[in-house]
Design an enzyme around this catalytic site. Structure first.
Site, PDB file in Angstrom:
ATOM      1  N   HIS A  76      54.616  23.206  27.499  1.00  0.00           N
ATOM      2  CA  HIS A  76      54.456  21.727  27.212  1.00  0.00           C
ATOM      3  C   HIS A  76      54.184  21.321  28.837  1.00  0.00           C
ATOM      4  O   HIS A  76      54.853  21.428  29.631  1.00  0.00           O
ATOM      5  CB  HIS A  76      55.415  20.955  26.551  1.00  0.00           C
ATOM      6  CG  HIS A  76      55.228  21.065  24.836  1.00  0.00           C
ATOM      7  ND1 HIS A  76      55.724  19.858  24.237  1.00  0.00           N
ATOM      8  CD2 HIS A  76      54.700  22.077  24.378  1.00  0.00           C
ATOM      9  CE1 HIS A  76      55.312  20.231  22.972  1.00  0.00           C
ATOM     10  NE2 HIS A  76      54.843  21.489  22.975  1.00  0.00           N
ATOM     11  N   TYR A 205      59.316  10.534  23.114  1.00  0.00           N
ATOM     12  CA  TYR A 205      60.785   9.880  23.398  1.00  0.00           C
ATOM     13  C   TYR A 205      60.387   8.316  23.181  1.00  0.00           C
ATOM     14  O   TYR A 205      59.601   7.799  23.898  1.00  0.00           O
ATOM     15  CB  TYR A 205      61.282  10.114  24.684  1.00  0.00           C
ATOM     16  CG  TYR A 205      61.782  11.592  24.943  1.00  0.00           C
ATOM     17  CD1 TYR A 205      63.064  11.793  24.846  1.00  0.00           C
ATOM     18  CD2 TYR A 205      60.827  12.378  25.423  1.00  0.00           C
ATOM     19  CE1 TYR A 205      63.556  12.914  24.994  1.00  0.00           C
ATOM     20  CE2 TYR A 205      61.316  13.800  25.499  1.00  0.00           C
ATOM     21  CZ  TYR A 205      62.599  14.080  25.509  1.00  0.00           C
ATOM     22  OH  TYR A 205      63.099  15.176  25.768  1.00  0.00           O
ATOM     23  N   PRO A 297      72.023  14.239  24.758  1.00  0.00           N
ATOM     24  CA  PRO A 297      70.824  15.093  24.805  1.00  0.00           C
ATOM     25  C   PRO A 297      69.675  14.784  25.032  1.00  0.00           C
ATOM     26  O   PRO A 297      68.633  15.282  25.391  1.00  0.00           O
ATOM     27  CB  PRO A 297      70.774  15.514  23.132  1.00  0.00           C
ATOM     28  CG  PRO A 297      71.642  14.218  22.671  1.00  0.00           C
ATOM     29  CD  PRO A 297      72.602  13.873  23.554  1.00  0.00           C
ATOM     30  N   LYS A 301      68.908  18.569  28.557  1.00  0.00           N
ATOM     31  CA  LYS A 301      69.556  19.484  29.856  1.00  0.00           C
ATOM     32  C   LYS A 301      70.595  20.507  29.414  1.00  0.00           C
ATOM     33  O   LYS A 301      70.981  21.253  30.155  1.00  0.00           O
ATOM     34  CB  LYS A 301      70.064  18.322  30.833  1.00  0.00           C
ATOM     35  CG  LYS A 301      68.968  17.439  31.506  1.00  0.00           C
ATOM     36  CD  LYS A 301      68.295  18.323  32.610  1.00  0.00           C
ATOM     37  CE  LYS A 301      67.180  18.067  32.815  1.00  0.00           C
ATOM     38  NZ  LYS A 301      65.974  18.799  32.389  1.00  0.00           N
ATOM     39  N   TYR A 389      63.123  16.136  34.625  1.00  0.00           N
ATOM     40  CA  TYR A 389      62.861  16.338  33.330  1.00  0.00           C
ATOM     41  C   TYR A 389      62.479  17.862  33.418  1.00  0.00           C
ATOM     42  O   TYR A 389      63.057  18.737  32.479  1.00  0.00           O
ATOM     43  CB  TYR A 389      61.630  15.781  32.455  1.00  0.00           C
ATOM     44  CG  TYR A 389      61.497  16.191  30.968  1.00  0.00           C
ATOM     45  CD1 TYR A 389      62.491  15.419  30.268  1.00  0.00           C
ATOM     46  CD2 TYR A 389      60.679  17.152  30.602  1.00  0.00           C
ATOM     47  CE1 TYR A 389      62.353  15.663  28.836  1.00  0.00           C
ATOM     48  CE2 TYR A 389      60.572  17.318  29.375  1.00  0.00           C
ATOM     49  CZ  TYR A 389      61.504  16.700  28.362  1.00  0.00           C
ATOM     50  OH  TYR A 389      61.528  16.832  27.060  1.00  0.00           O
TER      51      TYR A 389
HETATM   52  P1  FAD Z   1      77.800  26.845  22.559  1.00  0.00           P
HETATM   53  O1  FAD Z   1      76.675  26.946  22.198  1.00  0.00           O
HETATM   54  O2  FAD Z   1      78.801  25.767  22.098  1.00  0.00           O
HETATM   55  O3  FAD Z   1      78.846  28.272  22.433  1.00  0.00           O
HETATM   56  C1  FAD Z   1      80.114  28.471  22.453  1.00  0.00           C
HETATM   57  C2  FAD Z   1      80.445  29.241  21.524  1.00  0.00           C
HETATM   58  O4  FAD Z   1      82.006  29.755  21.542  1.00  0.00           O
HETATM   59  C3  FAD Z   1      80.420  29.216  19.965  1.00  0.00           C
HETATM   60  O5  FAD Z   1      79.640  30.248  19.292  1.00  0.00           O
HETATM   61  C4  FAD Z   1      81.754  28.952  19.598  1.00  0.00           C
HETATM   62  O6  FAD Z   1      81.873  29.039  18.116  1.00  0.00           O
HETATM   63  C5  FAD Z   1      82.555  29.810  20.358  1.00  0.00           C
HETATM   64  N1  FAD Z   1      83.960  29.478  20.630  1.00  0.00           N
HETATM   65  C6  FAD Z   1      84.527  28.301  20.347  1.00  0.00           C
HETATM   66  N2  FAD Z   1      85.951  28.313  20.600  1.00  0.00           N
HETATM   67  C7  FAD Z   1      86.094  29.631  20.744  1.00  0.00           C
HETATM   68  C8  FAD Z   1      87.541  30.196  20.860  1.00  0.00           C
HETATM   69  N3  FAD Z   1      88.486  29.714  20.636  1.00  0.00           N
HETATM   70  N4  FAD Z   1      87.391  31.661  20.840  1.00  0.00           N
HETATM   71  C9  FAD Z   1      86.263  32.248  20.868  1.00  0.00           C
HETATM   72  N5  FAD Z   1      84.922  31.795  20.779  1.00  0.00           N
HETATM   73  C10 FAD Z   1      84.888  30.276  20.832  1.00  0.00           C
HETATM   74  N6  FAD Z   1      70.332  21.514  25.252  1.00  0.00           N
HETATM   75  C11 FAD Z   1      69.168  21.508  25.818  1.00  0.00           C
HETATM   76  O7  FAD Z   1      69.176  22.086  26.950  1.00  0.00           O
HETATM   77  N7  FAD Z   1      68.009  21.193  25.307  1.00  0.00           N
HETATM   78  C12 FAD Z   1      67.991  20.503  24.356  1.00  0.00           C
HETATM   79  O8  FAD Z   1      66.731  20.238  23.718  1.00  0.00           O
HETATM   80  C13 FAD Z   1      69.236  20.111  23.627  1.00  0.00           C
HETATM   81  N8  FAD Z   1      69.228  19.581  22.259  1.00  0.00           N
HETATM   82  C14 FAD Z   1      70.487  19.462  21.594  1.00  0.00           C
HETATM   83  C15 FAD Z   1      70.183  18.835  20.295  1.00  0.00           C
HETATM   84  C16 FAD Z   1      71.730  18.862  19.630  1.00  0.00           C
HETATM   85  C17 FAD Z   1      71.652  18.067  18.437  1.00  0.00           C
HETATM   86  C18 FAD Z   1      72.924  19.415  20.286  1.00  0.00           C
HETATM   87  C19 FAD Z   1      74.269  19.099  19.436  1.00  0.00           C
HETATM   88  C20 FAD Z   1      72.873  20.027  21.455  1.00  0.00           C
HETATM   89  C21 FAD Z   1      71.688  20.101  22.134  1.00  0.00           C
HETATM   90  N9  FAD Z   1      71.678  20.632  23.551  1.00  0.00           N
HETATM   91  C22 FAD Z   1      70.291  20.685  24.098  1.00  0.00           C
HETATM   92  C23 FAD Z   1      72.737  21.112  24.137  1.00  0.00           C
HETATM   93  C24 FAD Z   1      72.980  22.645  23.981  1.00  0.00           C
HETATM   94  O9  FAD Z   1      72.811  22.937  22.547  1.00  0.00           O
HETATM   95  C25 FAD Z   1      74.225  23.130  24.255  1.00  0.00           C
HETATM   96  O10 FAD Z   1      74.509  22.753  25.854  1.00  0.00           O
HETATM   97  C26 FAD Z   1      74.355  24.691  24.331  1.00  0.00           C
HETATM   98  O11 FAD Z   1      74.711  25.216  23.029  1.00  0.00           O
HETATM   99  C27 FAD Z   1      75.649  25.108  25.325  1.00  0.00           C
HETATM  100  O12 FAD Z   1      75.682  26.608  25.228  1.00  0.00           O
HETATM  101  P2  FAD Z   1      77.184  27.171  25.265  1.00  0.00           P
HETATM  102  O13 FAD Z   1      76.955  28.878  25.062  1.00  0.00           O
HETATM  103  O14 FAD Z   1      77.859  26.731  26.536  1.00  0.00           O
HETATM  104  O15 FAD Z   1      78.052  26.777  24.115  1.00  0.00           O
HETATM  105  C1  DHB Z   2      65.130  18.447  21.524  1.00  0.00           C
HETATM  106  C2  DHB Z   2      66.215  17.966  21.821  1.00  0.00           C
HETATM  107  C3  DHB Z   2      66.655  17.211  22.708  1.00  0.00           C
HETATM  108  O1  DHB Z   2      67.748  16.552  23.122  1.00  0.00           O
HETATM  109  C4  DHB Z   2      65.447  16.947  23.816  1.00  0.00           C
HETATM  110  O2  DHB Z   2      65.644  15.958  24.684  1.00  0.00           O
HETATM  111  C5  DHB Z   2      64.252  17.217  23.252  1.00  0.00           C
HETATM  112  C6  DHB Z   2      64.264  18.103  22.284  1.00  0.00           C
HETATM  113  C7  DHB Z   2      64.975  19.329  20.141  1.00  0.00           C
HETATM  114  O3  DHB Z   2      66.011  19.701  19.509  1.00  0.00           O
HETATM  115  O4  DHB Z   2      64.067  19.774  19.919  1.00  0.00           O
END
Ligand code: FAD
Ligand code: DHB
Length: 394
Positions: A76, A205, A297, A301, A389
């Protein structure tokens, strides 16, 4: 009976941060073991991020897991800001000297990383319960856990806490060694995933009287939509029809007319939070990703910040094992936090600009509208938004 295992780097959590770190270390010949609380299927079932910065794509390339991303991801070059019933194009590439973002779901990134890990033969202990860390303030760190009723003790050189906001890693640090900063927003995002074509070829957005809206996608046939909702709402109270009607009411007339609806594949509510824990290293324990910080979100980021932490951490560990250099380890926390606070600022700013606070005073609504009008009429303001962004440089 306790089984004893040994690895160089023990990774807690098989989300994108843990899996990506494992893959980068594997490629550098550093052995690692991942301990994950859930099953692999559960991890893949969480619908989360959708937008990858160019630096995240480059890191996935370096990890050797980007073939499908390049084949199926949607590049995009811009997005649309919608307010007062009108859409305004933000030309990311023009404003940033040619940069872009890639729409490719976190689920797919995770699937690609899991496949690469299985092919590499690096071990992952799924469904691990009662995970406890020990010894990271000295030189013999490790963790204990239970898998299938068997008690396991793992010894390692370093622990990477990639276990998300609710994980055990940050919670294992003594309270006096860590500072946390938190802001909780008085609304959530209700998300819906459906196999329907996206309403527009770019993300929208939108700020509206009735609340924020985001029109996103996973592919040309799968859409992801979000609505700002009060924290008191339950996803179960939202029928598909109610969701689509509310979404349509917040779109401009052309988008409302173009919206294709269909049955939802998933619906869930996510709370919005800004959170930072400092520092991010405690002796031989590193925090990375959501374990150390959360952004609201808006602006996509979270996953990208998790990737930049993993970039710094993998480099620090590779330097340590290859060159016996401690510099990357010593500077890990400061390097990450400098970038994190800038992404926290941007996410907080974009969230505040686009959402409607409960009982918002009229003056705030007027100020937000003035700021939006300024952003879309000033190249300087648009360039600032665009460079944040697409992602600040590492
Ligand atoms: P997580 O994905 O949370 O992974 C952590 C892992 O650790 C999990 O699998 C969990 O089960 C495991 N765990 C937890 N506790 C324990 C334990 N005690 N022992 C062993 N394992 C454990 N980010 C973006 O960049 N762009 C987006 O568009 C965006 N949209 C989002 C939309 C939504 C609705 C949400 C909820 C989040 C969004 N995010 C987005 C954020 C993004 O999803 C997170 O920042 C990302 O998942 C972080 O990855 P992580 O590996 O640090 O943590
Ligand atoms: C999505 C989530 C976001 O937070 C964002 O800024 C853009 C896209 C998504 O889940 O597609």
């Amino acid at each position: 009976m306790t089984k004893t295992l040994r690895t160089q780097v023990l990774i807690i959590g098989a989300g994108p941060a843990g899996l990506l770190l494992g893959q980068l270390l594997h490629k550098a010949g550093i052995d690692n073991l991942i301990v994950e609380r859930q099953t692999g299927d559960y991890v893949l079932g969480r619908i989360r991020a959708g937008v990858l910065e160019q630096t995240t794509v480059e890191l996935l390339d370096r990890a050797g897991v980007a073939a499908r991303l390049h084949a199926e991801g949607l590049v995009h070059h811009g997005f649309e800001l919608m307010f007062d019933g009108q859409r305004h194009h933000i030309d990311l590439s023009r404003l940033t000297g040619g940069k872009s973002v890639t729409v490719y779901g976190q689920t797919e990134v995770t699937r690609d990383l899991m496949a690469a890990r299985a092919a590499a033969g690096e071990p992952t202990l799924y469904s691990a319960t009662d995970v406890e860390l020990f010894g990271f303030d000295g030189d013999q760190p490790g963790a204990r856990c239970t898998v299938d009723g068997e008690r396991i003790e793992i010894h390692c050189d370093y622990i990477a806490g990639c276990d998300g906001y609710h994980g055990v890693s940050r919670a294992s640090v003594p309270a006096e060694a860590i500072r946390t900063h938190e802001k909780v927003y008085p609304f959530g995002w209700l998300g819906l995933l459906s196999d329907t074509p996206p309403v527009s070829h770019e993300l929208i957005y939108g700020r509206h009287e009735r609340g924020f809206t985001l029109c996103s996608m996973r592919s040309s046939t799968r859409s992801r939509y979000y609505l700002q909702v009060p924290l008191t709402e339950q996803a179960g109270d939202w029928s598909d029809e109610r969701f689509w009607n509310e979404l349509r009411s917040r779109l401009d007339p052309a988008a409302a007319a173009a919206l294709v609806t269909g049955p939802s594949l998933e619906k869930s509510i996510a709370p919005l939070r800004s959170f930072v824990a400092e520092p991010m290293r405690f002796g031989r324990l590193f925090l990375a990703g959501d374990a150390a910080h959360i952004v609201p979100p808006t602006g996509a980021k979270g996953l990208n910040l998790a990737a930049s932490d993993v970039h710094y951490l993998s480099q620090a560990l590779i330097e340590h094992y290859r060159e016996r250099s401690e510099a990357g380890i010593a500077h890990y926390s400061a390097r990450c936090l400098s970038r994190i606070w800038k992404a926290e600022r941007f996410s907080w700013w974009f969230t505040s600009l686009m959402h409607k606070l409960p009982n918002e005073p009229e003056i705030d609504a007027k100020l937000h509208r003035a700021e939006l009008e300024y952003v879309v009429s000033s190249d300087a303001a648009m360039a600032s938004m665009a460079e944040n962004y697409v992602g600040l440089p590492w």
